[in-house]
Structures are given as structure tokens and as C-alpha cells.
Design a protein around this motif. Sequence first.
Motif, short mmCIF file in Angstrom:
data_model
loop_
_atom_site.label_atom_id
_atom_site.label_comp_id
_atom_site.label_asym_id
_atom_site.label_seq_id
_atom_site.Cartn_x
_atom_site.Cartn_y
_atom_site.Cartn_z
N VAL A 83 0.84 -1.19 0.00
CA VAL A 83 0.00 0.00 0.00
C VAL A 83 0.88 1.24 0.00
CG1 VAL A 83 -1.84 1.23 1.22
CG2 VAL A 83 -1.67 -1.27 1.41
N ASP A 84 0.59 2.15 -0.92
CA ASP A 84 1.30 3.42 -0.95
C ASP A 84 0.44 4.46 -1.63
OD1 ASP A 84 4.70 4.09 -0.90
OD2 ASP A 84 3.26 5.60 -1.52
N ARG A 85 0.68 5.68 -1.28
CA ARG A 85 -0.04 6.82 -1.86
C ARG A 85 0.26 6.96 -3.35
NH1 ARG A 85 1.03 12.66 0.72
NH2 ARG A 85 -1.05 13.36 0.30
N HIS A 86 1.50 6.60 -3.74
CA HIS A 86 1.94 6.75 -5.13
C HIS A 86 2.32 5.39 -5.71
CE1 HIS A 86 2.13 11.04 -4.48
NE2 HIS A 86 2.93 10.85 -3.45
N HIS A 87 1.95 5.18 -6.96
CA HIS A 87 2.40 3.97 -7.66
C HIS A 87 3.91 4.06 -7.85
CE1 HIS A 87 3.03 1.03 -10.82
NE2 HIS A 87 1.90 0.48 -10.41
N PRO A 88 4.63 2.93 -7.79
CA PRO A 88 6.09 2.98 -7.96
C PRO A 88 6.54 3.64 -9.27
CG PRO A 88 5.42 0.81 -7.21
CD PRO A 88 4.16 1.59 -7.46
N ASP A 89 5.73 3.56 -10.30
CA ASP A 89 6.10 4.19 -11.57
C ASP A 89 6.26 5.70 -11.42
OD1 ASP A 89 6.67 3.97 -14.38
OD2 ASP A 89 4.74 4.93 -14.75
N LEU A 90 5.46 6.29 -10.56
CA LEU A 90 5.54 7.74 -10.33
C LEU A 90 6.85 8.12 -9.66
CD1 LEU A 90 4.14 10.56 -10.34
CD2 LEU A 90 3.28 9.96 -8.07
N VAL A 91 7.33 7.29 -8.76
CA VAL A 91 8.54 7.63 -8.00
C VAL A 91 9.82 7.02 -8.57
CG1 VAL A 91 7.31 8.06 -5.86
CG2 VAL A 91 8.19 5.78 -6.32
N PHE A 92 9.70 6.14 -9.57
CA PHE A 92 10.88 5.46 -10.10
C PHE A 92 11.97 6.45 -10.53
CE2 PHE A 92 13.54 3.37 -13.24
CZ PHE A 92 13.87 2.20 -12.56
N ALA A 93 11.59 7.46 -11.27
CA ALA A 93 12.57 8.42 -11.77
C ALA A 93 12.68 9.67 -10.88
CB ALA A 93 12.21 8.84 -13.19
N ALA A 94 11.95 9.68 -9.79
CA ALA A 94 11.99 10.84 -8.89
C ALA A 94 13.27 10.83 -8.06
CB ALA A 94 10.77 10.83 -7.97
N ASN A 95 13.64 11.98 -7.61
CA ASN A 95 14.82 12.12 -6.76
C ASN A 95 14.39 12.49 -5.35
OD1 ASN A 95 17.50 12.17 -6.10
ND2 ASN A 95 17.95 14.10 -7.09
N TRP A 96 13.33 11.85 -4.87
CA TRP A 96 12.77 12.19 -3.56
C TRP A 96 13.65 11.72 -2.43
CZ3 TRP A 96 7.08 10.30 -4.53
CH2 TRP A 96 6.49 11.14 -5.47
N PHE A 97 14.20 10.55 -2.57
CA PHE A 97 14.91 9.93 -1.46
C PHE A 97 16.29 9.45 -1.92
CE2 PHE A 97 15.25 6.39 1.74
CZ PHE A 97 15.30 7.20 2.84
N CYS A 98 16.32 8.79 -3.04
CA CYS A 98 17.57 8.32 -3.65
C CYS A 98 17.59 8.76 -5.09
CB CYS A 98 17.63 6.79 -3.61
SG CYS A 98 17.92 6.12 -1.97
N PRO A 99 18.76 8.95 -5.65
CA PRO A 99 18.83 9.32 -7.07
C PRO A 99 18.21 8.23 -7.94
CG PRO A 99 21.00 9.46 -6.02
CD PRO A 99 20.07 8.85 -5.03
N PRO A 100 17.68 8.61 -9.10
CA PRO A 100 17.13 7.60 -10.01
C PRO A 100 18.19 6.58 -10.40
CG PRO A 100 16.55 9.81 -10.73
CD PRO A 100 17.53 9.96 -9.61
N CYS A 101 17.78 5.37 -10.58
CA CYS A 101 18.67 4.28 -10.96
C CYS A 101 18.40 3.94 -12.42
CB CYS A 101 18.42 3.08 -10.06
SG CYS A 101 19.48 1.68 -10.43
N ALA A 102 19.22 4.48 -13.30
CA ALA A 102 18.98 4.36 -14.75
C ALA A 102 19.06 2.92 -15.24
CB ALA A 102 19.98 5.23 -15.50
N ASP A 103 19.93 2.11 -14.65
CA ASP A 103 20.09 0.74 -15.15
C ASP A 103 19.30 -0.30 -14.35
OD1 ASP A 103 21.66 0.96 -12.85
OD2 ASP A 103 23.25 -0.31 -13.63
N CYS A 104 18.45 0.14 -13.45
CA CYS A 104 17.69 -0.79 -12.62
C CYS A 104 16.44 -1.31 -13.34
CB CYS A 104 17.25 -0.12 -11.32
SG CYS A 104 18.60 0.07 -10.14
N VAL A 105 16.09 -2.51 -12.99
CA VAL A 105 14.84 -3.13 -13.45
C VAL A 105 13.69 -2.47 -12.70
CG1 VAL A 105 13.54 -5.29 -13.44
CG2 VAL A 105 16.00 -5.32 -13.92
N ARG A 106 12.61 -2.22 -13.39
CA ARG A 106 11.41 -1.67 -12.74
C ARG A 106 10.63 -2.85 -12.15
NH1 ARG A 106 9.76 3.81 -15.19
NH2 ARG A 106 11.70 4.41 -16.19
#
Length: 132
Positions: A83-106
Motif C-alpha cells: 500500500v502506498d499513496r503513489h504507484h512505484p512508476d511515479l517515483v521510479f525516476a523521482a529524486n525524492w529519497f535516492c537518485p534515479p537508478c537508470a540501469d535498474c529493473v522496474r
Amino acid sequence: RKTLEDYDEIFEKYSMFCNGRWLGVQVLQDSQDLMYLQHIVYMKKPDAIIETGTYKGGLTYFFATILDWIEREGGPAGSVVSVDRHHPDLVFAANWFCPPCADCVRSYQTPVWERKVRFIQGLADDQETFQH
């Protein structure tokens, strides 16, 4: 005790949690914690794991892969409810907590996520989240 506190301070100060990976997915947990978590899940073989706070879905994916492995060994077909307020797709490229991980699997685009995860968008402490 001081050694553990020093480790925690360094871990947080240098954002070491941002560097964790599990099968190509960014996981924002200490690797030692993940080892203990997998042991608990493997030994208990739960029917469900409920997670509040999906963020990018790394820990969700971690749990899903462990449950998938247990099922392949003949264990119960467990699942993860996240359960989360935001779908992971919304935060995947965000720099809210950690820098985006360009080579990571979604994590949320993997077959194991499709089989094992039920994502609920909303606030975990809001009754309306669970009304549908």
C-alpha cells in the motif's frame, strides 16, 4: 553498541541504502537486514506479507521473489499486499529519497510482480483505501 550506532550513522550519511540491488531492482534496505528478512520469510512461509510504503517497489519485489521461490519448492502460494499513496512508476525516476537508478529493473514491470503482488494505491491509515 557504539559500533552499531556508528555504522548506522555512516549508512545514513552516505545514503548507502540507495546502492542495494536485488535481481537488478533497487532495494533501499541494508543487505544484512535483507538476509534476515529472507530467512524469516523462508522459514515461516507466510500466506501474505503486508507492506505499507512501496516507494519504488524494491522490498515488495524482494518479498515477492522469496514467496515465488517458496511456491516453486511446493510451499504455499503466498502474496504481497503493498500500500502506498503513489504507484512505484511515479517515483521510479523521482529524486525524492535516492537518485534515479537508470540501469535498474522496474520491479512493477516484472512477471513475479504480476503473479505475487497486489498494489493498493492510497494511504495505509485511511479506511477509504480499502473500501474497494
